[in-house]
Scaffold this active site. Structure first.
Site: not given
Lengths: 552, 558
Positions: A294, A333-335
């Protein structure tokens, strides 16, 4: 409900109490009262008062002497000069515990299980000059009461006074978790900045410092047994947190009623680990980063590798053991699935084990969480671990809801305890422009700026059933530091982060019009104490409550 | 894609100099040159003015104390080996060209806009010979010293540059006006904050401090002939700029090549005057304020009153005559008509004189502007005075465009010179909520936040004919301080306000002839930001430090 009606009547006649967060029950009067030059805080009733309580009393006394905050009225209190000169003097505040038995320190009580901390207190300041009284069942509660006491006073030409005695306050938090998160990986913050932030947090009764200490950009935490990570992954040898620094921060926090909940985000947000352990990181600094992460740089732990799983578990156990808190966050988060799809090692591992990526993630997470349990910790995760992945989590896992306040109900539906950290209410970095280069007209992904009014309007139990509402531990503001550093830490955080402190202490439903004068008071008192809180209005407005309201 | 690969190879080894604003003419090499402990700046100027010698002293001090490491992975450690044998620079020799008179920088800095000489030439050789800085004025020498001071980095105590030889031939600004505006009335700023800001401005060659010193909320300016205005209208007796403070600020600015353009906003934005002169203010603190003003408190000068017009002219004359600048702003924004409609005295004055409000405004403005022109000053006004009102203005009046960048064409169509200060590009306060109370979901009126990238893309000549383009004096970023104070002054201003400094110094193209662009600017903006932090200005991070050390790696398409 008669009691509530009676309470609101009390509130109506005494709107000016400047305590933040607002006590849950209070009354004030209209009698001037000043602190005697010999004023002292009397701890003699507490046999074997712990050192951190003694120190808290000393700090309170210092604030009473040094705040020198003038009342926020046009003449800064001058017209009350006669009343103040003729006021009765308060000679002492008597501090006492209402339970017998072993006296525990603030620091011990601050790191109790989040659901079992006792922060309530009763504070009475008579109008006739007889001793004020602070009582609680815990030293932690006494500390909260001292914090309140320190917000009652103003300065006029050297006299420390209030115009609103007597005070009768019975107070306890609506929610047990009231936090602030700081990211020290995108940009580094010296220990002094963290300590100043902890002080400020304690002034508004925030009780959890969520320390997002490392991330893909840098690894400033010196973890015993894993020192190569900071050695190669910190921005510089000077930009690290040594075990001694951590101990210092944890003690400093605890003595101020703050639990330090550290986070080592996994398996994403770990690119920097590759500097020391390239074997554990997939898609390290892969380009274009937008396909692999990200934000740059890309790089995630090889979650399907048993060696990486063992390494991560050992790292988390070692890191968690540096902290006293029962809570420790493994992130989650945000794998980025594409990162693993393109990583040959991960694909080979998955094939060898005949697992899907989700199955491997489950194995990985169960291993790291088991490691935490072995060292007595309770896992905390970002919401994706609950909502986006098929991961088996212990029932006592705490989920941080960040993507949207709309996701709270889904997390609660799965039965997990949760902490509100919604980007649409509580992200302090939003609205300051995009930071990714070559993106001319980019604004921040979570525009607009989250005003204090917006966060103040947050309802912690919106869209939740009564049963689900019990899962809400509290909430926090968060500062991601892509565009922050020591240069703007105070102004971007304060006084905004105080707004969630009140939502989760006093309960929701507060009116921004009524809150504003008190929040001014917070900002100006912070300034007097050396925290660079920004003004919310021109001083002209701050001195004239209501005059700059929309419909004034 | 092969071309992309090639580009990334080409960019990687080529570091960028941290010069900001980037000179309009620049050649650099790849040789390391270090400063010996005996390095000196030699002033080859007859009877050098003290402020030039002071500027030399400050430059030498920065060379010693900046200790800025290169913004590269390793922070320049890779330079260590080469530095051992690198040539040294024995000295920088500075001199004036063509026997130009050695007037103080402070004198050159306040010459009429458009007549100042800010150009300079600088060479930093790589063969062990001395560097040379020449200019036609001490002001130009000062700009050159500023550039010289940005060339240097620290490696374990060695001060060096890595792109010698450097050759800059006649770097001079594209636009004569490059400013920054600070509002010291909504919230007060001590003199030390203003001085720190002036220093930072000078580091990026800004040359005008537009000082919006008073407004409706407070009157912190002590005007000797009207001391009651500050004594009753300042926030407190300690929140006042005394005559000595003003002189100090003006001289501090002048020595740094900065002209102080003061503004006394009239006839609106003047409520604070009512604290001492209620007779001059209409609708003083009238409620609801939203019917009488754009923000609380309401209150405007009784422009139709002869006594008020005379008072205002004297007030403006009294302060303007103490300032060396040829420019002085009488403001003129956000006039509220309803305030005058509801003011019986103004209505009586108008009917007695048989004038409309617009006619009275014209008389009032001509009177205040005459006070300025009598002193040899040029009036500066906000755009409404040209676009919304029927006011006769001297043709040399400078007009500040603030409401929208779209209005620059209309103002120049009326043949007035303009300064760009459009809220849609240059307002530093936008996007962080609003200061009005009891308004739970409001954001700022000029949302969103104006990023440095947005400001950097501003085209000063957009939509203007060639004739109109010649009327563009320059531009500035502005800080209105409803939600600012010393606590966030640095962090809300820097490094963002440096972007317009480059827009208006460097112009549309980079020295290599390519168009100025945010991609090439970011590494240099990081550099000036880190240097500002080293010099004690709390400029904010634009990216994670990781990205600042790796130009391009955090770009959108990297």
């Amino acid at each position: 409900m008669l009691p509530l009606v009676a309470l609101s009547v009390l509130v109506a006649v005494s709107p000016a109490i400047a305590v933040w967060p607002l006590p849950r029950q209070y009354s004030t009067g209209t009698t001037p009262l000043r602190l005697s030059p010999a004023f002292h805080i009397d701890l003699s009733g507490i046999h074997g008062a712990p050192q951190d309580l003694v120190a808290a009393v000393a700090r309170t006394s210092n604030y009473l002497r040094n705040d020198k905050l003038q009342a926020l009225v046009p003449d800064r209190g001058a017209s009350s000069g006669n009343a103040i000169r003729g006021a009765k003097s308060l000679n002492s505040l008597t501090v006492s515990l209402t339970t017998s038995g072993k006296v525990r320190s603030i620091s011990e009580e601050a790191v109790d299980d989040v659901e079992s901390r006792v922060e309530s207190y009763t504070l009475t300041v008579p109008a006739d000059g007889s001793p004020a009284s602070l009582k609680a069942n815990s030293t932690l509660g006494l500390f909260r009461g001292l914090t309140t006491f320190g917000q009652l006073w103003y300065d006029l030409n050297g006299a420390t006074y209030t115009l609103e005695a007597p005070f009768n306050i019975v107070d306890s938090p609506a929610y047990p978790y009231r936090g602030f998160m700081l990211d020290t990986a995108r940009n580094y913050f010296p220990v002094a900045d963290i300590k100043r932030t902890l002080d400020a947090m304690s002034w508004v009764k925030i009780n959890t410092f969520h320390w997002h200490v490392v991330d893909s950009q840098s690894f400033p935490l010196v973890v015993p047994g894993y020192t190569e990570l900071s050695q190669k992954g910190a921005y510089s040898a000077a930009q690290v947190y040594t075990p001694a620094d951590v101990k210092d921060i944890v003690q400093y926090a605890a003595a101020r009623g703050i639990d330090v909940m550290a986070e080592i985000d996994t398996p994403g947000h770990t690119s920097i680990i590759a500097k020391a352990h390239p074997e554990h990181i997939a898609c390290f600094e892969a380009s274009p980063w937008t396909q692999f992460a990200n934000e740059p740089p890309a790089g995630q732990l090889r979650l399907a590798s048993s060696a990486t799983t063992n390494f991560t578990t050992g790292l988390l156990k070692a890191a968690a053991s540096m902290f006293q808190s029962k809570l420790f966050s493994t992130g989650g988060d945000e794998l980025n699935a594409n990162c693993y799809a393109k990583d040959n090692a991960t694909q080979a591992d998955l094939a060898a084990q005949q697992k899907t990526l989700e199955q491997a993630l489950d194995t990985f997470t169960q291993a790291t969480h088991a490691g935490l349990r072995e060292v007595g910790k309770r896992a905390v995760v970002w919401e994706e671990m609950v909502l986006d992945h098929q991961v088996t989590l212990a029932n006592d896992t705490v989920a941080l809801v960040w993507i949207s306040s709309e996701h709270v109900a889904s997390v609660a539906q799965k039965g997990y305890k949760l902490v509100h950290a919604a980007s649409d209410y509580f992200y302090l970095d939003c609205g300051g422009g995009g930071w990714v280069g070559q993106n001319v007209l980019g604004n921040s992904w979570c525009d607009p700026f989250k005003t204090w009014q917006k966060s103040y309007s947050f309802n912690p139990t919106a869209n939740l059933t009564a049963e689900q509402s019990k899962l809400v531990l509290g909430g926090q503001h968060l500062l991601w530091t892509e565009q922050s550093g020591p240069a703007n830490l105070d102004p971007i955080v304060w006084p905004r982060a105080a707004s969630s402190a009140e939502v989760f202490w006093s309960g929701p439903g507060g009116d921004v019009g009524k809150a504003l004068p008190r929040l001014h008071d917070v900002a100006f008192r912070f300034q007097q104490r050396g925290v660079r809180a920004i003004p919310l209005q021109p001083l002209w407005c701050a001195l004239r409550a209501g005059k700059c309201d929309l419909n004034a | 894609m092969l071309p992309l690969l090639l580009i990334s190879i080409a960019i990687a080894p080529c570091s960028v100099l941290g010069l900001w604003p980037i000179p309009r003419n620049l050649q650099t090499g790849t040789t390391l040159v270090k400063l010996p402990s005996t390095f000196d700046i030699k002033v080859d100027v007859n009877n050098p003015p003290q402020d030039l010698l002071d500027a030399v002293g400050r430059t030498k001090s920065y060379l010693q104390t900046d200790k800025l490491q290169r913004l590269a992975v390793g922070r320049g450690a890779n330079d260590s080996a080469a530095l051992g044998t690198a040539p040294t620079l024995p000295s920088l020799c500075i001199s004036l060209l063509n026997s130009a008179p050695p007037r103080p920088i402070a004198v050159e800095a306040v010459l009429p806009i458009g007549t100042r000489s800010e150009g300079y030439s600088l060479t930093v050789p790589s063969d062990g010979s001395s560097a040379v800085l020449t200019a036609s004025s001490t002001l130009g020498l000062f700009r050159g010293l500023t550039t010289f001071g940005q060339l240097w980095y620290d490696n374990s105590g060695t001060t060096y540059t890595y792109q010698a030889p450097v050759k800059i031939v006649n770097d001079s600004p594209a636009f004569p006006y490059r400013g920054f505006m600070l509002d010291t009335a909504r919230n007060f700023f001590p003199v030390s904050d203003i001085k720190r800001t002036l220093d930072a401005m000078s580091w990026v060659k800004l040359n005008t401090f537009h000082w919006h010193v008073v407004d409706s909320q407070s009157f912190p300016l002590d005007i000797p002939a009207f001391p009651e205005l500050a004594s009753k209208g300042a926030y407190s007796s300690s929140e006042i700029y005394s005559a000595a403070n003003v002189k100090d600020i003006v001289s501090y600015a002048g020595a740094r090549g900065i002209d102080v353009l003061m503004e006394i906003d009239t006839p609106g934005h003047t409520t604070a005057i009512a604290a001492s002169h209620p007779e001059h203010i209409a609708c003083n603190q009238a409620s609801p304020w939203s019917s009488f003003a754009n923000e609380p408190p309401a209150g405007q000068l009784r422009l139709a009153s002869a006594a008020t017009a005379s008072f205002t002219a004297q007030l403006i004359s009294s302060i303007a005559q103490t300032l060396p600048s040829t420019l002085f702003s009488t403001g003129g924004d956000e006039l509220n008509i309803n305030c005058y409609v509801r003011d019986p005295q103004t209505q009586a004055d108008l009917s007695k004189s048989g004038r409309t409000l617009e006619q009275a405004l014209n008389t009032f403005t001509q009177s205040t502007h005459k006070a300025l022109t009598d002193l040899g000053k040029t009036p500066v006004v906000w755009e409404e005075m040209v676009l919304e009102h029927a006011v006769t203005l001297p043709q040399n009046t400078v007009v500040m465009v603030w409401i929208s960048s779209q209005h620059a064409a209309a103002v120049t169509a009326k043949n007035f010179r303009i300064v760009h200060g459009p809220s849609d590009y240059f307002y530093l306060d936008c996007g962080t909520g609003e200061s009005i109370g009891s308004d739970p979901f409001a954001n700022s009126w000029c949302d969103p936040f104006k990023t440095w990238q947005k400001a950097y893309t501003f085209d000063p000549l957009a939509n203007l004919s060639t004739a109109q383009q010649s009327l563009v004096l320059g531009g500035q970023q502005l800080l209105w301080t409803e939600q600012s104070s010393p606590e966030n002054l640095d962090s809300i201003v820097w490094p963002r306000a440096a972007t317009s400094a480059e827009v208006f110094w460097t112009g549309a193209t980079l020295p290599d002839g390519t168009a100025r662009n945010v991609d090439a600017a970011l590494p240099r903006l990081h550099d000036i930001r880190y240097r500002m932090v080293r010099r004690g200005v709390r400029a904010i991070a634009l990216q994670p430090h990781f990205c600042a050390l790796r130009p391009g790696v955090c770009d959108l398409h990297a």
